[in-house]
Design a protein around this motif. Structure first.
Motif, mmCIF file in Angstrom:
data_model
loop_
_atom_site.group_PDB
_atom_site.id
_atom_site.type_symbol
_atom_site.label_atom_id
_atom_site.label_comp_id
_atom_site.label_asym_id
_atom_site.label_seq_id
_atom_site.Cartn_x
_atom_site.Cartn_y
_atom_site.Cartn_z
ATOM 1 N N GLY A 283 -1.099 10.344 2.326
ATOM 2 C CA GLY A 283 -1.941 11.060 1.383
ATOM 3 C C GLY A 283 -1.549 10.793 -0.062
ATOM 4 N N GLN A 284 -0.242 10.859 -0.341
ATOM 5 C CA GLN A 284 0.226 10.581 -1.698
ATOM 6 C C GLN A 284 -0.039 9.125 -2.084
ATOM 7 O OE1 GLN A 284 4.145 11.788 -2.837
ATOM 8 N NE2 GLN A 284 3.950 13.853 -2.032
ATOM 9 N N LEU A 285 0.134 8.219 -1.136
ATOM 10 C CA LEU A 285 -0.119 6.812 -1.425
ATOM 11 C C LEU A 285 -1.588 6.564 -1.764
ATOM 12 C CD1 LEU A 285 2.109 4.806 1.085
ATOM 13 C CD2 LEU A 285 1.935 4.411 -1.374
ATOM 14 N N ARG A 286 -2.485 7.245 -1.071
ATOM 15 C CA ARG A 286 -3.910 7.068 -1.378
ATOM 16 C C ARG A 286 -4.221 7.562 -2.786
ATOM 17 N NH1 ARG A 286 -6.680 4.886 2.521
ATOM 18 N NH2 ARG A 286 -6.101 5.185 4.714
ATOM 19 N N ARG A 287 -3.623 8.671 -3.200
ATOM 20 C CA ARG A 287 -3.831 9.172 -4.560
ATOM 21 C C ARG A 287 -3.251 8.204 -5.588
ATOM 22 N NH1 ARG A 287 -6.079 11.697 -7.344
ATOM 23 N NH2 ARG A 287 -4.862 13.442 -8.137
ATOM 24 N N MET A 288 -2.062 7.654 -5.297
ATOM 25 C CA MET A 288 -1.460 6.687 -6.219
ATOM 26 C C MET A 288 -2.268 5.391 -6.255
ATOM 27 S SD MET A 288 0.998 8.014 -7.826
ATOM 28 C CE MET A 288 1.358 6.462 -8.646
ATOM 29 N N ALA A 289 -2.832 4.994 -5.106
ATOM 30 C CA ALA A 289 -3.675 3.800 -5.072
ATOM 31 C C ALA A 289 -4.907 3.987 -5.957
ATOM 32 C CB ALA A 289 -4.086 3.483 -3.635
ATOM 33 N N ASP A 290 -5.469 5.214 -5.976
ATOM 34 C CA ASP A 290 -6.589 5.507 -6.861
ATOM 35 C C ASP A 290 -6.189 5.322 -8.330
ATOM 36 O OD1 ASP A 290 -8.289 6.079 -4.785
ATOM 37 O OD2 ASP A 290 -8.055 8.253 -4.910
ATOM 38 N N LEU A 291 -4.984 5.788 -8.678
ATOM 39 C CA LEU A 291 -4.527 5.638 -10.064
ATOM 40 C C LEU A 291 -4.343 4.158 -10.409
ATOM 41 C CD1 LEU A 291 -1.900 8.520 -10.385
ATOM 42 C CD2 LEU A 291 -4.180 8.419 -11.376
ATOM 43 N N ALA A 292 -3.823 3.379 -9.452
ATOM 44 C CA ALA A 292 -3.637 1.943 -9.694
ATOM 45 C C ALA A 292 -4.978 1.255 -9.909
ATOM 46 C CB ALA A 292 -2.887 1.305 -8.529
ATOM 47 N N ARG A 293 -5.980 1.618 -9.104
ATOM 48 C CA ARG A 293 -7.325 1.039 -9.290
ATOM 49 C C ARG A 293 -7.915 1.473 -10.623
ATOM 50 N NH1 ARG A 293 -7.752 2.763 -3.701
ATOM 51 N NH2 ARG A 293 -7.569 0.948 -2.311
ATOM 52 N N ASP A 294 -7.616 2.709 -11.026
ATOM 53 C CA ASP A 294 -8.105 3.201 -12.299
ATOM 54 C C ASP A 294 -7.544 2.385 -13.461
ATOM 55 O OD1 ASP A 294 -9.609 5.234 -13.790
ATOM 56 O OD2 ASP A 294 -7.647 5.890 -14.497
#
Length: 382
Positions: A80-91
């Motif tokens: 779950g945390q990785l998916r949120r961090m992946a969103d920030l990386a894509r951002d």
């Protein structure tokens, strides 16, 4: 280490492998410092306004592209945390490749096979956990001349020390025990990874860390991580009057006795008036239920690394912690906010019978080398 230009006018390509949210956070910090750009068009998400600010003083991006490969674990909290961090990386405009690297017995073969081409083409490899067998196996494929190790918490301190002494790569909480059958089977790959992580005329190695590095291996470039990206994107936080307590996975790793830990948390919270307990992503549900029942603390399971949670706020004026990565990272992420970080030592009587002989010394070193923290004596039993 400055990014190298690619061949024939093409940008150099950097491939980063992460297995935890903190590793991905530190890849973003490293890319921010070096001015890397994304290989994809930015995708703007619904984030707080402060999360979309441009970094202060940032110049034009370097001639290098970054792709982040997530070697996804099976633990739901970490995923779950990785998916949120992946969103920030894509951002930020970086390409993110999500690999179900542990989704069954054949998953590693599919993952490694699918990454082989990218590994051979990459000019630079960034990794968050050089102790990971997955990462060590991937290192045997790459031809990259630049290797970068970003922080994976306190394990980075041990990695650098072992590399400086020419020792085999073993996690600190396992050191001192006899190698198992899997360790012996994997030994040639681990030895190959250690050789590749040793600088030479053909290979450059950088360690990007917020942790204290006292033994620098010859030829290794050490770059300080001051959480500039985090401070530019988030905060300053709203600060409450109370105290917050940060959890640790020392019970889950077999270092600290569970009952002793619960007693210590209860006494520490009572002594300092803490009301919230920020759980580590590896803490078990049963243990957290016991903590809530016996201490009355509100259990918070963060959806992002604590450095980002604290920077966004609200956060207590005092943050209490046992020896862990956050006693080094939170003072940097919260610089200038007035929040005090206090660390409580691990009493030797809390250690399990199976704890590594090095456990007490290592944990004391984590506390003793932390800057800008208030050191607390081990809490007395009730």
């Amino acid at each position: 280490m400055s990014p190298r230009a690619g061949q024939a006018g093409h940008p150099a390509h950097t491939l980063a492998f992460v297995e935890s949210p903190v590793q991905l956070l530190n890849v973003l910090e490293w890319a921010h410092l070096h001015g890397l750009r994304g290989a994809a068009e930015p995708v703007r998400l619904s984030l707080p306004a402060q999360a979309r600010r441009s970094p202060a003083g940032a110049g034009q991006p370097a001639d290098s592209e970054l792709t982040v490969v997530v070697l996804s674990p099976t633990d739901p909290m970490t995923r779950g945390q990785l998916r949120r961090m992946a969103d920030l990386a894509r951002d930020e405009g970086y390409r993110v490749r999500w690999e179900e690297a542990r989704g069954g017995t054949t998953a590693p073969f599919h993952t490694i096979g699918g990454l082989a081409g990218a590994l051979r083409r990459a000019d630079r490899i960034v990794m968050g956990d050089p102790f990971s067998r997955y990462v060590q196996l991937l290192l045997t494929i790459t031809r990259a001349r630049d290797l970068v190790v970003v922080d994976d918490g306190t394990a980075t301190m041990e990695f650098v020390a072992q590399l400086a002494r020419g020792e085999r790569l073993v996690r600190w909480h396992r050191k001192g025990g006899r190698p198992g059958a899997r360790d012996l089977l994997f030994a040639p790959v681990s030895s190959s990874a250690r050789r590749r992580l040793t600088p030479s005329a053909r290979r450059r190695v950088e360690v990007f860390s917020s942790m204290p590095v006292t033994e620098t291996p010859e030829g290794v470039t050490v770059t300080a991580n001051d959480f500039a990206w985090t401070r530019a994107r988030f905060g300053p936080p709203r600060i409450t009057k109370g105290a917050d307590l940060v959890g640790t996975s020392l019970v889950e790793t077999g270092v600290v006795d569970g009952d002793r830990y619960l007693e210590a948390v209860h006494n520490l919270a009572r002594a300092h008036g803490a009301t919230r307990y920020f759980a580590h992503r590896r803490e078990s549900t049963d243990k957290l239920h016991r903590l809530a029942t016996q201490t009355g603390l509100e259990i918070v399971r963060p959806d992002l690394p604590l450095e980002l949670i604290a920077r966004r706020g609200p956060i207590g004026r005092t943050i209490l912690s046992f020896p862990s990565t956050v006693v080094h990272t939170l003072p940097l992420a919260l610089a200038g906010t007035g929040v005090r970080v206090a660390v409580c030592d691990i009493d030797p009587t809390w250690l399990t019978e199976t704890a590594s002989p090095r456990a007490q010394g290592f944990l004391s070193g984590v506390t003793g080398t932390a800057r800008d923290v208030h050191r607390l004596a081990a809490v007395a039993p009730a």
